[in-house]
Structures are given as structure tokens and as C-alpha cells.
Design a protein around this motif. Structure first.
Motif: not given
Length: 306
Positions: A1-9, A48-52, A60-67
Motif C-alpha cells: 500500500m502507498k501512503i502519500l504525504v502531500a504538502t505544498d509547505k 494510486d495512493a491508499d492513504a494521504m 476538495t471534491q476534485a482531489v477525492v475524485d482523483a483518489a
């Protein structure tokens, strides 16, 4: 499984290293998306992330749609109004926060802001002391309790309003519970705000409520800017030259407030309540541990979209 850390900061390196250690020791893959400037990069990374894990990044809704594979998202911090909870719930995604990890940093900032305003923004002139002043804590949660604890060291008299915390719990901690928010504001020289931004609380800190504050009163907001009725605040500050407002969430009307009210108003350029090395690390590690616990055992202790 893949865990994504998404941080613009991004997190501090120590936090990122700790998150990687927790993730990989649990047998999961860690992916980092840092300092991104295009939201399309987030859409691609989460596909393709299982967790973030996010900080102030908007899910947002768009992020959820992409996930397409996402099972859990954790906001590393207490506030979670950057997460679209309805979108997560509709997709069966568990949304969590990490309550308590930033609390001391925010509490210390709140008291520091009180000192700053009491001492004329550290400019020449006669200021005042916090000792003996009445402090009202609006919401007695993790941060509010720590504000009370620190304020006692200054010799302040502590009051609090929180309909979800029994009066005897506050009394046992040396805090006087009040029966209404109006009583809190009419009683206290300083008010420290710790309420979340919800449909019920948005713009609830308004002209009528603030006008009840005693002469020389100061409102300290380290919560959310949306809870302030900025138009009402500006009107009152214009009418009451004795009142002050200090915050770490820059209001939409910042330029006007700064021009009109000078030293009676102060805002930091960016939200900085959790901007300490310790809080940064604590929240990141807590987020990673919560994800691992959820993926391994289904633990949903800190779920906010129940």
C-alpha cells in the motif's frame, strides 16, 4: 500500500524522516509531494495512493475524485476545514485530524500575543500587565486548557465557556465556568478564541457580542478567521477606541483594519499557531501512526467524518 504525504509547505526534515520510518517499518510505501504549485500534480500523485497526509492543503471534491484508491486522509493538525468531509464520506474515505499535537504551540502564541498587545506592540509608552486580569477562554478543549495552565503563571483570573465540558472539570483545574458566552465576554479583559469554524460558529463573534467586553478589552484569535464578523469588528473598533484585536489568521479586511486602528490591531502575515519545530514533528508523526493503525487494525479513533 502507498501512503502519500502531500504538502505544498513541507514538514521539517525530522518529521519527514520520522514519517518514513513509521511507514516503511509497517511495510508500506511512502511517496512525497512537496512544494507543489499546480493542483494537477496533487491529482496525479493521489491517483494510486491508499492513504494521504496533508497539512493545510485542500482536499476538495476534485482531489477525492482523483483518489481512486484512497481509504484514509489525515490532516496533520487540529483544524480540518480544509477537508471536504462530505466528499470523503460519500466515497467511504475516513478523514482524521491529529488533535492535541499543536496545542502547546498555539497556547504559547496566544499568551505571547496578549503580552504583545498589553505592552503596546513593544513600542515606547506605558503598557499594562497580565497579572490580575480576567482571561476568558472561549472553548475549553486541548488548546484552551493549556492557555489556562500557562495564564495561571501570569497570575491571571481564568474563566471559560464550553457547553461540552462540565463545570466541575473546569473547577478542578482552577477555572471558573460561566453559563453563557455573553457572560464570558462581559466579564473578561482578554478573550482567547478556540472555537472551530462551523456553520453555527461562522461570524458568531460579532458586534453585539464584542460590545459587551469591558473597557480596554482585547480579543485574541488563534482559531479561524471565519468565526469573526469582520464588518461588525471594524464598526466596534471604530466606536470603542479602547478595544484591541490580535490574530494569527489575517482577516480579509486586513489592510483596512491596519490603516484605521494602528497598534490596536495586529495580524501575523500567515497563520503561525502551529509553526514550531516541535508541533511540526508531533503532528506529522501522529498522522503517520494513525494511518498505520487504521490500515492494520481499522482504528478510527480520530475520525472526524463519522
Amino acid at each position: 500500500m502507498k501512503i502519500l504525504v502531500a504538502t505544498d509547505k513541507p514538514f521539517a526534515k525530522a518529521a519527514t524522516d520520522g514519517i518514513r520510518k513509521i511507514t516503511e517499518e509497517a511495510g508500506y510505501e511512502l511517496a512525497l509531494l512537496e512544494k507543489y504549485t499546480d493542483v494537477n500534480d496533487l491529482y496525479a500523485a493521489v491517483a494510486d495512493a491508499d492513504a494521504m497526509i496533508v497539512r493545510s492543503d485542500k482536499v476538495t471534491q476534485a482531489v477525492v475524485d482523483a483518489a481512486k484508491q484512497l481509504k484514509i486522509v489525515v490532516r496533520a493538525g487540529a483544524g480540518y476545514d480544509n477537508l471536504d468531509l462530505a466528499a470523503c464520506t460519500a466515497r467511504g474515505i475516513v478523514a482524521m485530524n491529529t488533535p492535541g499535537q499543536n496545542s502547546n504551540a498555539v497556547a504559547e502564541l496566544a499568551l505571547g500575543m496578549m503580552v504583545f498587545m498589553a505592552r503596546n506592540n513593544f513600542q515606547p509608552g506605558t503598557g499594562s500587565e497580565l497579572k490580575g486580569k480576567k482571561l476568558g477562554i472561549h472553548a475549553y478543549g486541548n488548546v484552551g486548557k493549556l492557555v489556562a495552565h500557562i495564564a495561571k503563571g501570569f497570575g491571571m483570573e481564568i474563566y471559560a465557556f464550553d457547553p461540552f465540558v462540565p463545570a466541575d472539570v473546569m473547577a478542578n483545574e482552577g477555572v471558573k465556568a460561566v453559563a453563557s458566552v455573553e457572560e464570558l465576554y462581559s466579564t473578561c479583559n482578554y478573550i482567547s478564541l478556540h472555537i472551530p469554524a462551523t456553520p453555527e460558529t461562522k461570524k458568531s463573534i460579532n458586534y453585539d457580542l464584542l460590545s459587551k467586553m469591558p473597557k480596554g478589552g482585547c480579543l485574541v484569535n488563534t482559531a479561524r478567521k471565519e468565526v469573526i464578523d469582520e464588518e461588525g469588528l471594524a464598526k466596534l473598533l471604530e466606536e470603542r477606541t479602547d478595544l484591541k484585536y490580535v490574530t494569527d489568521i489575517m482577516p480579509d479586511s486586513h489592510a483596512v483594519l491596519a490603516e484605521k486602528f494602528g497598534a490596536r490591531y495586529f495580524s501575523t502575515p500567515k497563520k503561525m499557531g502551529a509553526e514550531t519545530a516541535e508541533a511540526n514533528i508531533n503532528a506529522g508523526l501522529a498522522a503517520a501512526n494513525q494511518i498505520v493503525s487504521f490500515l492494520k487494525t481499522g482504528d478510527k479513533k480520530f475520525q472526524v467524518n463519522k
